[in-house]
Design an enzyme around this catalytic site. Structure first.
Site, PDB file in Angstrom:
ATOM      1  N   SER A 121       0.823  -1.206   0.000  1.00 15.93           N
ATOM      2  CA  SER A 121       0.000   0.000   0.000  1.00 15.93           C
ATOM      3  C   SER A 121       0.860   1.259   0.000  1.00 15.93           C
ATOM      4  O   SER A 121       1.602   1.504  -0.937  1.00 15.93           O
ATOM      5  CB  SER A 121      -0.972  -0.040   1.183  1.00 15.93           C
ATOM      6  OG  SER A 121      -1.868   1.032   1.128  1.00 15.93           O
ATOM      7  N   ASP A 123      -3.385   6.323  -3.245  1.00 14.71           N
ATOM      8  CA  ASP A 123      -2.267   5.740  -2.525  1.00 14.71           C
ATOM      9  C   ASP A 123      -1.585   4.694  -3.409  1.00 14.71           C
ATOM     10  O   ASP A 123      -1.943   4.520  -4.575  1.00 14.71           O
ATOM     11  CB  ASP A 123      -2.714   5.175  -1.175  1.00 14.71           C
ATOM     12  CG  ASP A 123      -3.665   3.991  -1.287  1.00 14.71           C
ATOM     13  OD1 ASP A 123      -4.215   3.764  -2.385  1.00 14.71           O
ATOM     14  OD2 ASP A 123      -3.865   3.290  -0.271  1.00 14.71           O
ATOM     15  N   ASP A 131      -1.400   1.400  -3.780  1.00 17.73           N
ATOM     16  CA  ASP A 131      -2.137   0.329  -4.452  1.00 17.73           C
ATOM     17  C   ASP A 131      -3.492   0.796  -4.970  1.00 17.73           C
ATOM     18  O   ASP A 131      -4.312  -0.004  -5.413  1.00 17.73           O
ATOM     19  CB  ASP A 131      -2.300  -0.887  -3.537  1.00 17.73           C
ATOM     20  CG  ASP A 131      -3.029  -0.584  -2.240  1.00 17.73           C
ATOM     21  OD1 ASP A 131      -3.049   0.580  -1.808  1.00 17.73           O
ATOM     22  OD2 ASP A 131      -3.584  -1.522  -1.625  1.00 17.73           O
ATOM     23  N   ASP A 147      -6.271   1.839  -3.765  1.00 16.69           N
ATOM     24  CA  ASP A 147      -7.593   1.485  -3.228  1.00 16.69           C
ATOM     25  C   ASP A 147      -8.185   2.622  -2.395  1.00 16.69           C
ATOM     26  O   ASP A 147      -9.354   2.573  -2.024  1.00 16.69           O
ATOM     27  CB  ASP A 147      -7.535   0.188  -2.409  1.00 16.69           C
ATOM     28  CG  ASP A 147      -6.639   0.266  -1.183  1.00 16.69           C
ATOM     29  OD1 ASP A 147      -5.864   1.235  -1.062  1.00 16.69           O
ATOM     30  OD2 ASP A 147      -6.712  -0.653  -0.346  1.00 16.69           O
TER      31      ASP A 147
END
Length: 454
Positions: free
Chosen positions: A99, A243, A245, A247
């Site tokens: 992440s 961010d 990743d 999501d």
């Protein structure tokens, strides 16, 4: 490698430094354990742009295939694209990402078929136990028949599914700056936004897991400075930051001013309620603004308050049949996305809402941003329990004040509230406070901080 899994198996995922804390040999064991615990005949995997991600992902696939499980690799993807694949293909999934963590980290976010979460109580503890056993005693016996490993591209299907959930056909042209932070938004945004009446100004779309421009964590104000400046320079209608990743999404208005994730939660909630005939349950965690449950009720919905954390939100989404859920950390969950979180779908809702009327974003979100909030303030403490007890003692006898301990300590009065909750991983207490005006918020914030840090 000798592994201390207590350091890398967290409440909801696996995360640690590569190769110091985990490597491809451990990833292979995680793949085998995931196959055993889910009992699945087939799984799907994906990975982000970190240098270590392809190797870790392939090792995991080898471990699962050795247990007789067929693996579909979707390759480079955002976390919500992996959730899409898990939902659409009805397969358990594993996403390789850390992440917003720095480049030396990597991790695994795992889910069961239909993107149902895997956490400590839903399989992660069992996976850890198997990996620890095999790390000590050797790899598990392979299945008599090996599984296959095949590749599949799901990006176009993912984008089409998202666009089917938001009507963007009649929006006015908008100029939007997107800061992908060298993360997976740079991969997904061009396809998702293709064909929409948008002038896209891309920032840091080059996939680079070393994050050369800034950390891919838009909740830290330092990481959206470039976006804010670019929005103003371009005269754009809004800016969006993702961010690492992709999501989570964070929004700034036409002035470059941050839009509170609580305001985004309220805005999307009102739209999802309208899409569902003015009825439905909306989940919000206990540190979102008072404005969220107010807007939900005003639009005919039923607000349900939960603890902080995606496993709690997803569990309540499933239990109540909620149509939408939002967190102040900029995670947004949708029933029509298998109760999973997708920042991209929230971003499309913002674009649809803004493009469906003539005013600026600042004016649009003003109706959803009604109170003065502190933001989250972290304090390092020697004894979390003792500090919470001191707070409880200081406030429990005050007239007109209620206390609850759903998650840490929440204290509520007529004109203000605050929540203080302990970090699960660090010696921190996290404060969020809100009031009907800035002066009251400042006063209560400082009083609580004096007790926490006293």
């Amino acid at each position: 490698m000798a592994a201390d899994l207590s350091q890398i198996v967290k409440a909801y995922d696996v995360r640690g430094v590569v190769p110091d804390q985990w490597d491809e040999s451990l990833a292979e064991l995680f793949g085998a354990a995931f196959a055993r615990v889910t009992g699945a005949d087939a799984i799907v995997t994906g990975h982000d742009m970190r240098p270590s991600s392809p190797g870790l992902s392939r090792a995991f696939a080898r471990g699962a295939a050795a247990q007789g499980v067929d693996v579909t690799e979707i390759g480079l993807c955002s976390t919500d694209q992996l959730y899409y694949a898990s939902g659409a293909l009805n397969l358990p999934g594993a996403m390789f990402t850390a992440s917003h963590n720095p480049a030396q980290y990597n991790g695994i976010k795992m889910c069961r078929a239909g993107a149902a979460p895997v956490g400590q109580d839903t399989g992660l503890a069992d996976i850890r136990e198997l990996v620890e056993r095999w790390a000590d005693s050797g790899a598990p016996e392979p299945a008599a028949t090996q599984g296959t490993i095949t590749q599949r591209d799901t990006l176009e299907d993912y984008a089409a599914h998202l666009r089917s959930l938001v009507d963007l056909t009649s929006i006015r042209p908008l100029k939007v700056v997107v800061d992908a932070g060298n993360g997976m938004g740079g991969h997904t945004v061009p396809t998702v936004f293709a064909g929409l009446p948008l002038t896209l100004v891309p920032m840091y779309f080059e996939l680079d897991g070393t994050f050369p421009n800034h950390e891919a964590n838009p909740l830290d104000p330092a990481n959206i400075v470039d976006l804010q400046q670019r929005v103003r320079e371009e005269g754009a209608d809004l800016g969006i930051a993702f961010d690492g990743d992709a999501d989570r999404c964070f929004v700034v208005d036409e002035h470059g001013d941050p839009v509170s994730p609580s305001a985004i939660t309220a805005l999307v909630a009102s739209r999802e309620l309208a899409r569902n005939g003015g009825k439905g349950t909306i989940i919000h965690n206990l540190i979102t603004s008072w404005s969220v449950p107010e807007v939900v009720k005003e639009n005919g919905g039923t607000p349900v308050r939960t603890r902080v954390g995606h496993s709690f939100i997803k569990a309540e989404m499933a239990r109540t049949g909620a149509i939408f859920g939002g967190e102040h950390s900029a995670h947004y969950y949708f029933r029509d996305f298998w109760n999973a979180d997708t920042g991209m779908l929230a971003a499309l809702h913002v674009l649809a809402a803004l493009g469906g009327q003539e005013g600026p974003l600042s004016g649009l979100v003003a109706q959803y941003d009604r109170y003065a909030g502190s933001g989250e303030i972290n304090s390092t403490v020697d004894d979390q329990s003792a500090r919470l007890a001191a707070l409880k003692s200081a406030f429990e006898s005050r007239e007109g004040v209620t206390l609850d301990e759903l998650d840490g300590l929440t204290v509520t009065a007529a004109d203000w509230w605050f929540n203080v909750r302990p970090s699960n991983t660090e010696p921190l207490l996290r404060l969020n406070a809100e009031a009907r005006d800035e002066a009251t918020m400042t006063k209560i914030r400082d009083e609580v901080l004096a007790i926490i840090r006293g």
